[in-house]
Design a protein around this motif. Structure first.
Motif, PDB file in Angstrom:
ATOM      1  N   GLY A 120       0.722  -1.312   0.060  1.00 26.79           N
ATOM      2  CA  GLY A 120       0.035   0.092   0.122  1.00 26.79           C
ATOM      3  C   GLY A 120       0.531   1.336   0.133  1.00 26.79           C
ATOM      4  O   GLY A 120       0.143   2.382   0.174  1.00 26.79           O
ATOM      5  N   THR A 128      -5.202  -3.072   1.720  1.00 31.18           N
ATOM      6  CA  THR A 128      -4.036  -4.024   1.546  1.00 31.18           C
ATOM      7  C   THR A 128      -4.099  -5.513   2.104  1.00 31.18           C
ATOM      8  O   THR A 128      -5.036  -5.316   2.956  1.00 31.18           O
ATOM      9  CB  THR A 128      -2.645  -3.384   1.885  1.00 31.18           C
ATOM     10  OG1 THR A 128      -2.599  -3.703   3.290  1.00 31.18           O
ATOM     11  CG2 THR A 128      -2.486  -1.940   1.348  1.00 31.18           C
ATOM     12  N   THR A 149      -2.586  -6.449  -8.036  1.00 31.21           N
ATOM     13  CA  THR A 149      -4.056  -5.689  -7.643  1.00 31.21           C
ATOM     14  C   THR A 149      -5.388  -6.294  -8.106  1.00 31.21           C
ATOM     15  O   THR A 149      -6.071  -6.591  -7.476  1.00 31.21           O
ATOM     16  CB  THR A 149      -3.980  -4.301  -7.719  1.00 31.21           C
ATOM     17  OG1 THR A 149      -2.626  -3.749  -7.412  1.00 31.21           O
ATOM     18  CG2 THR A 149      -5.044  -3.738  -6.786  1.00 31.21           C
TER      19      THR A 149
END
Length: 279
Positions: A120, A128, A149
């Motif tokens: 993060g 996160t 991600t």
């Protein structure tokens, strides 16, 4: 030594041993109680090596002393046989050549959701995986490898540095299976190209197996490989003219997503830990 606490006029008396005379002290000259040492200060002073080993779950302190005297333990590359030797948390302590931590080893697997960051540092405010795993343990857990991600699926966490290093080593070839959805049907010709091995940045990507997902559109593919090269699956499909819509890691080593809902984590069983260590 007098303290500047505006108490110079206050007196208290104590009896001297062996006589009836009372000895008076100015408050600032009174005997000072020993300062209570905090946990952080104790860590800075160092932890006894046998306690460090015991905390790592290797054995009892008494047995640790035996191993230390036998030369089984090294600190920062040097064998230590001295009883009472103290180490800091920043020291590299090894038992029989394997790095250990004073925290009891812990092992978890997370079924990561899409849009959750593995780190993060760049995306402030974004959720996160570390935010999620903070609920699992007070120990510092690190993810084994990474997932993008937008990639979902299995991600292992542990404070066992030796196992994490072993699993992340490309030479060990950890088995991974992905369920992939692309933007249009994968042709049979391109399926065979992937199976034979696509060259990305001058290096061949060896695939263990690839096939269409049973009873699903031909835009959904199952892919098994051991490569840990960054974004390698995305690059491979892009080189053939496809865009990945969803990428989900469904198997890592011997671990599967069975009974593990998206966004949830669980502790690994003893047998799963053994299996990972034997990979």
């Amino acid at each position: 030594m007098s303290r500047n606490d505006n108490s110079s006029g206050n007196k208290f008396s104590g009896r001297q041993g062996g006589g009836g005379r009372k000895k008076s002290y100015a408050r600032g000259n009174a005997p000072i109680k020993p300062k209570k040492v905090t946990a952080i200060e104790k860590q800075e002073d160092g932890m006894r090596l046998n306690k460090y080993i015991a905390n790592a779950g290797i054995c009892s302190r008494r047995d640790a002393d035996i191993y230390i005297s036998s030369g089984n333990v090294s600190v920062n590359g040097a064998i230590v046989t001295e009883m009472g030797y103290k180490v800091k948390l920043t020291d590299d302590v090894k038992f029989d050549g394997r790095s250990i931590s004073p925290d009891k080893p812990e092992y978890f697997v997370l079924n990561k959701s899409k849009g959750v960051f593995v780190t993060g540092s760049v995306h402030k405010g974004g959720l996160t995986v570390m935010d999620i795993m903070a609920k699992a343990s007070k120990s510092k857990l690190d993810p084994v490898g990474k997932l993008d991600t937008q990639t979902t699926g299995l991600l292992v966490f542990t404070n066992d540095g030796s196992l994490a290093k072993k699993l992340a080593n490309p030479k060990n070839g950890i088995r991974q299976i992905y369920h992939i959805k692309i933007n249009h049907a994968l042709s049979q010709e391109d399926l065979e190209k992937i199976r034979e091995g696509v060259f990305i940045e001058g290096k061949k990507v060896n695939v263990t197996d690839v096939s269409y997902v049973k009873d699903r559109p031909k835009s959904e593919v199952g892919l098994e490989l051991t490569s840990t090269r960054p974004h390698i699956i995305q690059k491979m499909f892009k080189s053939l003219g496809y865009e990945i819509v969803n990428l989900d890691r469904v198997v890592f080593g011997g671990l599967t997503k069975k009974d593990l809902p998206r966004g949830r984590f669980r502790t690994l069983t003893k047998q799963e830990i053994i299996n990972l260590g034997n990979l």
